[in-house]
Design a protein around this motif. Structure first.
Motif, PDB file in Angstrom:
ATOM      1  N   PRO A   1       0.970  -1.213  -0.060  1.00 17.41           N
ATOM      2  CA  PRO A   1      -0.127  -0.001   0.120  1.00 17.41           C
ATOM      3  C   PRO A   1       0.883   1.017   0.061  1.00 17.41           C
ATOM      4  O   PRO A   1       1.884   1.204   0.511  1.00 17.41           O
ATOM      5  N   ALA A   2       0.369   2.463  -0.576  1.00 11.72           N
ATOM      6  CA  ALA A   2       0.961   3.544  -0.590  1.00 11.72           C
ATOM      7  C   ALA A   2       1.039   4.227   0.959  1.00 11.72           C
ATOM      8  O   ALA A   2       0.475   4.107   1.604  1.00 11.72           O
ATOM      9  N   ALA A   3       2.228   4.945   1.113  1.00 18.62           N
ATOM     10  CA  ALA A   3       2.594   5.566   2.168  1.00 18.62           C
ATOM     11  C   ALA A   3       3.133   6.665   1.930  1.00 18.62           C
ATOM     12  O   ALA A   3       3.432   7.051   0.869  1.00 18.62           O
TER      13      ALA A   3
ATOM     14  N   ALA B   1       8.951   0.741   6.043  1.00 20.13           N
ATOM     15  CA  ALA B   1       8.051  -0.088   7.091  1.00 20.13           C
ATOM     16  C   ALA B   1       7.313  -1.035   6.552  1.00 20.13           C
ATOM     17  O   ALA B   1       7.032  -2.066   6.945  1.00 20.13           O
ATOM     18  N   VAL B   2       6.211  -0.419   5.717  1.00 21.15           N
ATOM     19  CA  VAL B   2       5.099  -1.291   5.278  1.00 21.15           C
ATOM     20  C   VAL B   2       5.848  -2.468   4.374  1.00 21.15           C
ATOM     21  O   VAL B   2       5.295  -3.777   4.509  1.00 21.15           O
ATOM     22  N   LEU B   3       6.746  -2.326   3.428  1.00 17.60           N
ATOM     23  CA  LEU B   3       7.359  -3.283   2.911  1.00 17.60           C
ATOM     24  C   LEU B   3       7.971  -4.300   3.599  1.00 17.60           C
ATOM     25  O   LEU B   3       7.878  -5.397   3.727  1.00 17.60           O
ATOM     26  N   LEU B   4       8.762  -4.117   4.793  1.00 14.85           N
ATOM     27  CA  LEU B   4       9.239  -4.941   5.658  1.00 14.85           C
ATOM     28  C   LEU B   4       8.305  -5.765   6.445  1.00 14.85           C
ATOM     29  O   LEU B   4       8.287  -6.780   6.747  1.00 14.85           O
ATOM     30  N   GLU B   5       7.163  -5.082   6.976  1.00 11.47           N
ATOM     31  CA  GLU B   5       6.089  -5.766   7.507  1.00 11.47           C
ATOM     32  C   GLU B   5       5.339  -6.912   6.590  1.00 11.47           C
ATOM     33  O   GLU B   5       5.053  -7.868   7.018  1.00 11.47           O
ATOM     34  N   ARG B   6       5.180  -6.546   5.351  1.00  7.94           N
ATOM     35  CA  ARG B   6       4.766  -7.141   4.209  1.00  7.94           C
ATOM     36  C   ARG B   6       5.668  -8.596   4.146  1.00  7.94           C
ATOM     37  O   ARG B   6       5.188  -9.689   4.044  1.00  7.94           O
ATOM     38  N   VAL B   7       6.920  -8.293   4.104  1.00  3.69           N
ATOM     39  CA  VAL B   7       8.036  -9.199   3.730  1.00  3.69           C
ATOM     40  C   VAL B   7       7.884 -10.384   5.034  1.00  3.69           C
ATOM     41  O   VAL B   7       7.775 -11.341   4.940  1.00  3.69           O
ATOM     42  N   ASP B   8       8.096  -9.647   6.228  1.00  2.00           N
ATOM     43  CA  ASP B   8       7.775 -10.548   7.266  1.00  2.00           C
ATOM     44  C   ASP B   8       6.551 -11.413   7.333  1.00  2.00           C
ATOM     45  O   ASP B   8       6.793 -12.669   7.815  1.00  2.00           O
ATOM     46  N   SER B   9       5.517 -10.817   6.922  1.00  2.00           N
ATOM     47  CA  SER B   9       4.220 -11.594   6.990  1.00  2.00           C
ATOM     48  C   SER B   9       4.068 -12.576   6.119  1.00  2.00           C
ATOM     49  O   SER B   9       3.924 -13.853   6.524  1.00  2.00           O
TER      50      SER B   9
END
Length: 166
Positions: A136-138, A146-154
């Motif tokens: 998602p856009a930020a 941060a959004v990218l790393l959260e998604r990678v982690d998930s």
């Protein structure tokens, strides 16, 4: 960056040229034969991993690459806060590389088939459209990271859980 041998004696330049010719010939022969040899021993053929080994290898890749991505993100934020734009841009680029490697290695145990410096161009074209897992856009680069790393982690943890159940 180009390397020059002009500062070397002519004898060394010729020797280096001959070594390059030999390496080139060997490489061409290996390509023609479809084999590569190391110390006269053929390289081992890749074998499928057992489920336990798949989990171990995936966990190792995830731990290594995800930690690297997080560390580069910290460095990028520090550089950005200090107005070090070039270093911040480089660190954000490294975050993207490590995040991509993390997902690819954790999910498939395959290394990228192209140079990782091409990742930004590929990301701009695809942005997760093929998998339906877009980011998602930020507002700023730190938030996007941060959004990218959260998604990678998930995504990676979800895959590791699947392997644990196997």
């Amino acid at each position: 960056m180009k390397w020059s041998l002009d500062h070397r004696p002519l004898r060394k330049q010729r020797e280096f040229g001959r070594v390059l010719e030999i390496l080139h010939e060997e490489f061409e022969d290996a390509l023609k034969q479809g084999t590569a040899e190391l110390d006269d021993e053929p390289l081992a053929e890749p074998q499928p991993l057992s489920p336990a080994d798949q989990l171990r290898v995936a966990e190792d890749h995830f731990e290594d690459r995800y930690l690297a991505a997080v560390e580069f993100a910290d460095w990028a934020e520090y550089a950005r806060a200090k107005q070090q734009r070039k270093r911040a841009a480089f660190a954000f680029h490294k975050v993207l590389e490590q995040a991509y490697s993390c997902v690819l290695l954790t999910l498939t145990n395959l290394r990228p088939a192209f140079a990782l410096h091409q990742v930004p161009a590929l990301a701009c074209r695809g942005a997760g459209a093929a998998s339906g897992r877009g980011v998602p856009a930020a507002n700023g680069p730190g938030e996007r990271t941060a959004v990218l790393l959260e998604r990678v982690d998930s995504v990676c943890r979800e895959h590791l859980e699947t392997l644990q159940g196997a």
